[in-house]
Design a protein around this motif. Structure first.
Motif, short mmCIF file in Angstrom:
data_model
loop_
_atom_site.label_atom_id
_atom_site.label_comp_id
_atom_site.label_asym_id
_atom_site.label_seq_id
_atom_site.Cartn_x
_atom_site.Cartn_y
_atom_site.Cartn_z
N ASP A 11 0.82 -1.21 0.00
CA ASP A 11 0.00 0.00 0.00
C ASP A 11 0.86 1.26 0.00
OD1 ASP A 11 -2.28 -1.57 -0.11
OD2 ASP A 11 -2.78 -1.30 2.02
N ALA A 12 1.98 1.24 0.72
CA ALA A 12 2.89 2.40 0.72
C ALA A 12 3.49 2.61 -0.67
CB ALA A 12 3.99 2.22 1.77
N ALA A 13 3.89 1.52 -1.33
CA ALA A 13 4.43 1.62 -2.69
C ALA A 13 3.36 2.14 -3.64
CB ALA A 13 4.96 0.27 -3.15
N LEU A 14 2.14 1.65 -3.49
CA LEU A 14 1.03 2.11 -4.35
C LEU A 14 0.76 3.60 -4.12
CD1 LEU A 14 -1.18 1.53 -6.37
CD2 LEU A 14 -2.62 0.76 -4.47
N THR A 15 0.79 4.04 -2.89
CA THR A 15 0.59 5.47 -2.60
C THR A 15 1.70 6.29 -3.27
OG1 THR A 15 -0.56 5.02 -0.53
CG2 THR A 15 0.49 7.19 -0.75
N HIS A 16 2.94 5.84 -3.16
CA HIS A 16 4.06 6.53 -3.80
C HIS A 16 3.82 6.61 -5.31
CE1 HIS A 16 8.64 6.46 -4.85
NE2 HIS A 16 8.14 7.66 -5.00
N GLU A 19 0.91 9.04 -6.19
CA GLU A 19 1.34 10.44 -6.04
C GLU A 19 2.21 10.86 -7.21
OE1 GLU A 19 3.16 10.42 -2.16
OE2 GLU A 19 1.21 10.57 -1.14
N ALA A 20 3.12 9.99 -7.63
CA ALA A 20 3.98 10.29 -8.77
C ALA A 20 3.15 10.39 -10.05
CB ALA A 20 5.07 9.24 -8.91
N MET A 21 2.16 9.53 -10.18
CA MET A 21 1.29 9.54 -11.36
C MET A 21 0.48 10.85 -11.41
SD MET A 21 -1.29 6.46 -12.56
CE MET A 21 -2.12 6.38 -10.99
N ASP A 22 0.02 11.29 -10.25
CA ASP A 22 -0.78 12.51 -10.18
C ASP A 22 0.01 13.77 -10.50
OD1 ASP A 22 -3.02 11.03 -9.52
OD2 ASP A 22 -2.87 11.45 -7.36
N THR A 23 1.30 13.75 -10.24
CA THR A 23 2.12 14.95 -10.45
C THR A 23 3.02 14.88 -11.68
OG1 THR A 23 3.83 14.12 -8.96
CG2 THR A 23 2.12 15.52 -7.99
N ALA A 24 3.02 13.74 -12.36
CA ALA A 24 3.88 13.58 -13.55
C ALA A 24 3.48 14.59 -14.62
CB ALA A 24 3.79 12.16 -14.08
N ARG A 25 4.47 15.24 -15.17
CA ARG A 25 4.21 16.19 -16.26
C ARG A 25 3.96 15.45 -17.57
NH1 ARG A 25 8.71 19.59 -17.32
NH2 ARG A 25 9.89 17.73 -16.86
N GLY A 26 4.50 14.24 -17.66
CA GLY A 26 4.28 13.44 -18.86
C GLY A 26 5.08 13.89 -20.06
N VAL A 27 6.18 14.59 -19.81
CA VAL A 27 7.03 15.09 -20.89
C VAL A 27 8.32 14.29 -20.90
CG1 VAL A 27 8.26 17.11 -21.75
CG2 VAL A 27 6.05 17.38 -20.62
N GLY A 28 8.71 13.85 -22.08
CA GLY A 28 10.00 13.18 -22.21
C GLY A 28 9.92 11.68 -22.08
N GLY A 141 6.14 -6.31 -7.07
CA GLY A 141 5.05 -5.41 -6.73
C GLY A 141 5.58 -4.18 -6.02
N VAL A 142 5.98 -4.35 -4.77
CA VAL A 142 6.43 -3.24 -3.93
C VAL A 142 7.60 -2.49 -4.57
CG1 VAL A 142 7.40 -2.61 -1.68
CG2 VAL A 142 5.60 -4.37 -1.82
N ASP A 143 8.70 -3.21 -4.79
CA ASP A 143 9.91 -2.55 -5.33
C ASP A 143 9.67 -2.01 -6.74
OD1 ASP A 143 11.08 -3.32 -2.95
OD2 ASP A 143 12.31 -4.90 -3.84
N HIS A 144 8.89 -2.74 -7.51
CA HIS A 144 8.62 -2.33 -8.90
C HIS A 144 7.77 -1.06 -8.95
CE1 HIS A 144 9.60 -3.94 -12.81
NE2 HIS A 144 8.40 -3.66 -13.25
N LEU A 145 6.79 -0.95 -8.08
CA LEU A 145 5.98 0.27 -8.02
C LEU A 145 6.84 1.47 -7.63
CD1 LEU A 145 2.64 -0.98 -6.45
CD2 LEU A 145 2.93 0.00 -8.73
N HIS A 146 7.72 1.28 -6.65
CA HIS A 146 8.63 2.38 -6.26
C HIS A 146 9.54 2.77 -7.44
CE1 HIS A 146 7.62 2.95 -2.09
NE2 HIS A 146 7.85 1.68 -1.77
N GLU A 147 10.04 1.77 -8.15
CA GLU A 147 10.92 2.04 -9.30
C GLU A 147 10.19 2.88 -10.35
OE1 GLU A 147 12.91 -0.39 -13.05
OE2 GLU A 147 12.30 -1.51 -11.27
N HIS A 148 8.96 2.50 -10.68
CA HIS A 148 8.23 3.24 -11.71
C HIS A 148 7.73 4.58 -11.19
CE1 HIS A 148 8.86 0.32 -14.74
NE2 HIS A 148 8.32 -0.66 -14.01
N ALA A 149 7.48 4.71 -9.91
CA ALA A 149 7.17 6.01 -9.34
C ALA A 149 8.36 6.95 -9.54
CB ALA A 149 6.83 5.89 -7.87
N GLY A 150 9.56 6.43 -9.32
CA GLY A 150 10.77 7.23 -9.55
C GLY A 150 10.91 7.67 -10.98
#
Length: 155
Positions: A11-16, A19-28, A141-150
């Protein structure tokens, strides 16, 4: 030892990720993956997260249902993985967000329901060898979500 229960960590990874998805500019594009050279835009990141949540949930269920340590999983270069990402990348960002939320909630629910003996059940991954269900969800799951949030945070 990892902090928190598996469902708390997922759940913490999903929240991360959300949040990253909500703020991503989507450029590049992302930096090239060191193993495959893949570079993804926003849609391809979301397409991969959507398909990987579905894929790994099914793989965990396969391991749980197996009588012995059965093979499971795939590699980054698996043609099936690439095809699934490209197929999902035809969807809109909103459709992908909806899929991600649905699949993540299903995974979170499963994590809450797993008993200790189920978390210790093992399968054999083609790269990592024997892995417990807890290790599978943590790695893919956990580590992969954090990686893609980054990745999203850098777009």
């Amino acid at each position: 030892m990892l902090e928190g229960t598996l469902d708390e960590r997922f759940d913490a990874a999903l929240t991360h990720f959300r949040e990253a998805m909500d703020t991503a500019r989507g450029v590049g594009m992302t930096e090239p993956d060191p193993e495959t050279g893949e570079q993804w835009d926003l849609v391809h990141i979301l397409a991969h997260v959507s398909e990987m949540l579905e894929y790994w949930l099914a793989e965990v269920l396969h391991v749980l249902a197996s009588e012995s340590e059965e093979p499971f999983g795939r590699l980054k270069r698996s043609p099936e993985r690439i095809a699934r990402i490209e197929q999902r990348a035809t969807l809109t960002v909103e459709e992908l967000r909806s899929e991600i939320n649905l699949r993540a909630e299903a995974t979170s629910d499963l994590c809450r329901l797993l008993r200790p003996e189920q978390l210790r059940k093992k399968g054999i991954h083609p790269k990592f060898g024997a892995m417990t269900v807890e290790e599978i969800v943590t790695e893919f799951g956990v580590d992969h979500l954090h990686e893609h949030a980054g990745q999203l945070e850098l777009l």
